[in-house]
Enzyme design. Structure first.
Site, PDB file in Angstrom:
ATOM      1  N   ASP A   1       3.247  -4.313   7.774  1.00 20.43           N
ATOM      2  CA  ASP A   1       2.027  -3.521   7.648  1.00 20.43           C
ATOM      3  C   ASP A   1       0.860  -4.467   7.903  1.00 20.43           C
ATOM      4  O   ASP A   1       0.523  -5.294   7.056  1.00 20.43           O
ATOM      5  CB  ASP A   1       1.975  -2.907   6.241  1.00 20.43           C
ATOM      6  CG  ASP A   1       0.619  -2.271   5.941  1.00 20.43           C
ATOM      7  OD1 ASP A   1      -0.260  -2.290   6.823  1.00 20.43           O
ATOM      8  OD2 ASP A   1       0.448  -1.775   4.811  1.00 20.43           O
TER       9      ASP A   1
ATOM     10  N   LYS B   1     -10.070   0.105  10.713  1.00 15.15           N
ATOM     11  CA  LYS B   1     -10.404  -1.082   9.906  1.00 15.15           C
ATOM     12  C   LYS B   1     -10.779  -2.252  10.812  1.00 15.15           C
ATOM     13  O   LYS B   1     -11.126  -3.328  10.357  1.00 15.15           O
ATOM     14  CB  LYS B   1      -9.200  -1.487   9.050  1.00 15.15           C
ATOM     15  CG  LYS B   1      -8.817  -0.454   7.995  1.00 15.15           C
ATOM     16  CD  LYS B   1      -7.736  -1.017   7.101  1.00 15.15           C
ATOM     17  CE  LYS B   1      -6.909   0.035   6.404  1.00 15.15           C
ATOM     18  NZ  LYS B   1      -7.603   0.809   5.379  1.00 15.15           N
TER      19      LYS B   1
ATOM     20  N   HIS C   1       0.866  -1.171   0.000  1.00 16.50           N
ATOM     21  CA  HIS C   1       0.000   0.000   0.000  1.00 16.50           C
ATOM     22  C   HIS C   1       0.908   1.229   0.000  1.00 16.50           C
ATOM     23  O   HIS C   1       2.019   1.181   0.526  1.00 16.50           O
ATOM     24  CB  HIS C   1      -0.833  -0.056   1.287  1.00 16.50           C
ATOM     25  CG  HIS C   1      -1.918   0.967   1.384  1.00 16.50           C
ATOM     26  ND1 HIS C   1      -1.671   2.267   1.757  1.00 16.50           N
ATOM     27  CD2 HIS C   1      -3.258   0.875   1.181  1.00 16.50           C
ATOM     28  CE1 HIS C   1      -2.823   2.931   1.786  1.00 16.50           C
ATOM     29  NE2 HIS C   1      -3.796   2.119   1.434  1.00 16.50           N
TER      30      HIS C   1
ATOM     31  N   GLN D   1      -4.448  -4.854   7.034  1.00 21.03           N
ATOM     32  CA  GLN D   1      -5.482  -5.763   6.530  1.00 21.03           C
ATOM     33  C   GLN D   1      -5.551  -7.060   7.321  1.00 21.03           C
ATOM     34  O   GLN D   1      -6.576  -7.731   7.317  1.00 21.03           O
ATOM     35  CB  GLN D   1      -5.224  -6.085   5.042  1.00 21.03           C
ATOM     36  CG  GLN D   1      -5.283  -4.871   4.141  1.00 21.03           C
ATOM     37  CD  GLN D   1      -6.652  -4.200   4.155  1.00 21.03           C
ATOM     38  OE1 GLN D   1      -7.679  -4.832   4.394  1.00 21.03           O
ATOM     39  NE2 GLN D   1      -6.670  -2.904   3.911  1.00 21.03           N
TER      40      GLN D   1
ATOM     41  N   CYS E   1      -4.740   2.509  -3.564  1.00 21.62           N
ATOM     42  CA  CYS E   1      -3.441   2.956  -3.034  1.00 21.62           C
ATOM     43  C   CYS E   1      -2.324   1.952  -3.323  1.00 21.62           C
ATOM     44  O   CYS E   1      -1.385   1.823  -2.534  1.00 21.62           O
ATOM     45  CB  CYS E   1      -3.511   3.243  -1.538  1.00 21.62           C
ATOM     46  SG  CYS E   1      -4.673   4.525  -1.124  1.00 21.62           S
TER      47      CYS E   1
END
Lengths: 405, 153
Positions: A198, A224, A121, A201, A362
Site C-alpha cells: 500500500d 494524495k 489502513h 503515503q 482509518c
C-alpha cells in the site's frame, strides 16, 4: 521550480478560510492541487474532450494519446519495467480490492493465510476481510514494536507455510514508519510469497522504484499526490496481470463478445472496464510533471527538514505526546494531548486556520493496540513551511490554554 | 458564538465540574450511546418515580468536551421534569442543534435555554453535532426502553 515559492502554485492558498490564512496540515488525507492540474482538467473538458479508446475521430484519438501518455509518465516515475504494468483504478482502495478479489478468486482457499500488519489502513484490511468471510481465509497481523514500527523480523515471525500473500503499507499514515519493503519482498519471494504494498503515503513523499523494490503489486492514490480525486494506480508485475482474471466486466476490456462466450482484451485494457476517469488521468500527468520539476530528492529533503523541525517543536511542548518513533519516518506527526480529546484539538486548531485530522485515521486496529480511541495528526506536503509548524504549535498552545493544561 | 468561545464557556463551567457524573443505585431505566467516529461513549441512568417524573438522572462516559458538557447540561435540567416534558425538550433541542435558531418550548427557563443554545455553536459541523446530541439520543432511548445501544454514526 523552487520549493520556497511553491505555495504560489496552489490557488487554495490565495483564499482565506474562515478569515484565516490556511495552514494545511492534512496532506496524508488528501493533498491540495497545483494550478497546472486544475487547468489541465479545465482545458481537457473545454478544448479536447472525447472518450478514449473507442472512436476513430480526431478528438478521440488525441484523448487516447493523452490518456496513454499519463500511463507512460507513471511508468517512468515509479520505474516500472513495462507500461502495461500500470492500471488506472478509481483509487488505491479499488487497486487493493482488485488484487484481493482476483488473486483471492484464483489462488486462495479455505485455511490459507494472508499476512498484514497492525499498521494497515482500513483499505488494506477490509478488502481481505471479505475473503475471510467468503472463503475461510485466515488473516494474521505482524505486530508493531514499542516505536510503532515493523521490522523484517516482525514480518518473518508471522510467516507460516500457509501464508499465500503479504499485504503491507510502505509508510504508516499514523506512526510514519517506513517499512523495509525491499528486504521484506526478498524474504517473501524466497518463500514463494507475493507482496502487495500500500503505497498511498509513500508515493507522494519518496523516490519510487518498482524494479528495485521488486514487489508484485503497489497501490497508489493520485489525490494524495497533487492529483485529482477519483483516481488511483495499481502497479502489478506483468506476469500477474496476464495471469489474474479480470476484476470488472464491461466495455473496453473485451476482445470478442459472443452469445456463448467472451474473450478478454490485452493489457492494460483487461483491467480498465467502462469509461475511466479520463480527465483525471490526463490531469495526473501534470501532477507527475510538477513533482518532476521539483525533483524528488529536493522534495524528500524539504519534507525531512520539516518533519525534524516539527518533531522537535512538539517534543518540547509539554503534555503533547508524539505517537511513534520509528527507525525511518515520513511526513506525519501524530499526537495526543493529555486530557484533551483529539476532536476538540482539531476543532480549536481549525478556528485558528490550522487544518489537521483527528480520529482513528482509518486505522482502528492500530489505535486499539495503542490504547487510544483517536489521535490528532498533522501531515506534511510540499507546500508546508516551518512557519506552518510554528502556527501549529502556537495553536496547540491556545488549545491548552482553553483547557487549562 | 464562535467555537472557541463555546469551548471557553463549556469547559469553564462543565469540563472542570461535570454535573451528575457517575452511576447511582436505584435507577430504573438506562441506555448507552456511542459515537464511533469520536469514540465518545455515554451510559445514562434514570429514575422515573410513580408519577413518571425524573427523580434522578446521571451519566458515565468518556469522550470529547462537547459530548461530556452536553451530557452534563442535559442531566442538570432534566431533573424534576415529567417524562412527557423531557421528550419535548429533547425534540426541541435536537431541532435547534440541527437547524432552528432557537429552542421553541415553554418548559425551560431562559438561562437554561441560553446554556443549550451555546451548544448550537456546532451546528455547521455535522461531525460535532453527533457529539452534542449523543447523550440526548441516549436519554430518548432510555425513556422508550429501547434496548439497543444508540449510535450517532
Amino acid at each position: 521550480m523552487k520549493i520556497e515559492n511553491i505555495k504560489k502554485e496552489f490557488p487554495i492558498f490565495n483564499n482565506k478560510v474562515q478569515n484565516n490564512d490556511l495552514v494545511y496540515l492534512d496532506s496524508a488525507n488528501s493533498s491540495q492541487k497545483p494550478l497546472v492540474v486544475v487547468d489541465r482538467i479545465y482545458d481537457f473538458y473545454t478544448k479536447e474532450f472525447s472518450n478514449v479508446g473507442r472512436s476513430v475521430h480526431y478528438l478521440a484519438v488525441a484523448a487516447t494519446n493523452l490518456y496513454e501518455n499519463t500511463r507512460s509518465a507513471v511508468q517512468k516515475y515509479i520505474n516500472a519495467k513495462h507500461k502495461n504494468e500500470i492500471v488506472f483504478t478509481k483509487g488505491a482502495t479499488e487497486a487493493i480490492n482488485l488484487v484481493a478479489n482476483t488473486f483471492g478468486q484464483k489462488y486462495l482457499k479455505e485455511g490459507d493465510e494472508i499476512l498484514l500488519t497492525e499498521l494497515e489502513h482500513h483499505s488494506n484490511y477490509v478488502p481481505w476481510h471479505y475473503l475471510r468471510k467468503n472463503k475461510g481465509i485466515k488473516i494474521n497481523f505482524a505486530e508493531i514494536d514499542e516505536h510503532g514500527d515493523i521490522s523484517l523480523e516482525d514480518i518473518e515471525k508471522q510467516i507460516t507455510n500457509r501464508t499465500k500473500i503479504i499485504a503491507i503499507t510502505h509508510l504508516s499514515n499514523v506512526t510514519g514508519a517506513i517499512l523495509p519493503i525491499k528486504e521484506i519482498t526478498e524474504l517473501a519471494h524466497s518463500k514463494g510469497i507475493p507482496v502487495l504494498v500500500d503505497g498511498c503515503q509513500s508515493a507522494p513523499h519518496m523516490k519510487m522504484n518498482m524494479q528495485d523494490l521488486d514487489c508484485d503489486f503497489y497501490a497508489i492514490s493520485c489525490h494524495k499526490m497533487y492529483g485529482p480525486t477519483g483516481l488511483g494506480v495499481l502497479y502489478a508485475k506483468k506476469k500477474w496481470l496476464d495471469d489474474l482474471p479480470p476484476y470488472q466486466g464491461g466495455g473496453g476490456m473485451i476482445n470478442e463478445v459472443k452469445k456463448d462466450d467472451i474473450s478478454f482484451g490485452e493489457l492494460p485494457n483487461k483491467f480498465e472496464a467502462g469509461t475511466m476517469a479520463t480527465a483525471q488521468v490526463i490531469a495526473f500527468n501534470e501532477s507527475i510533471n510538477f513533482l518532476n520539476k521539483i525533483g524528488v530528492e529536493n522534495l524528500v529533503k524539504h519534507e525531512n527538514d520539516l518533519l525534524n523541525y516539527g518533531e522537535e517543536l512538539l517534543r518540547k511542548n509539554n503534555s503533547v505526546k508524539l505517537i511513534g518513533n520509528p527507525r525511518k519516518k515520513g511526513a506525519v506527526l501524530s499526537f495526543t494531548i493529555d486530557g484533551i480529546h483529539p476532536h476538540d484539538i482539531a476543532t480549536i486548531l481549525d478556528e485558528d486556520g490550522v487544518a489537521i485530522r483527528a480520529g482513528h485515521h482509518c486505522c482502528q486496529i492500530l489505535h486499539d493496540k495503542l490504547g487510544l480511541t483517536a489521535s490528532a495528526r498533522a501531515s506534511l506536503g510540499v507546500y508546508n513551511s516551518k512557519d506552518d509548524l510554528d502556527k501549529l504549535n502556537e495553536s496547540i498552545n491556545n488549545c491548552k490554554k482553553i483547557f487549562n493544561k | 458564538m464562535n467555537l472557541k468561545e463555546l469551548y471557553q464557556e463549556i469547559i469553564l463551567d462543565h469540563g472542570k465540574n461535570p454535573r451528575n457524573l457517575g452511576k447511582f443505585d436505584n435507577f430504573n431505566k438506562d441506555a448507552k450511546g456511542h459515537n464511533p467516529l469520536c469514540g465518545d461513549k455515554v451510559h445514562l441512568f434514570l429514575k422515573l418515580d410513580e408519577n413518571k417524573k425524573v427523580n434522578d438522572i446521571s451519566f458515565e462516559g468518556e469522550g470529547c468536551a462537547i459530548s461530556m458538557a452536553s451530557a452534563s447540561i442535559m442531566t442538570d435540567l432534566m431533573k424534576g421534569k415529567s417524562e412527557k416534558d423531557a421528550k419535548e425538550i429533547i425534540e426541541k433541542f435536537l431541532d435547534m442543534i440541527k437547524e432552528k435558531d432557537d429552542i421553541d418550548t415553554k418548559l425551560l427557563e431562559e438561562d437554561e435555554k441560553t446554556k443549550l443554545m451555546s451548544l448550537g455553536g456546532v451546528k455547521n459541523y455535522p461531525m460535532r453535532v453527533k457529539c452534542a446530541t449523543l447523550s440526548w439520543h441516549a436519554l430518548s432511548s432510555a425513556l422508550e426502553d429501547f434496548q439497543k445501544e444508540v449510535t450517532t454514526e
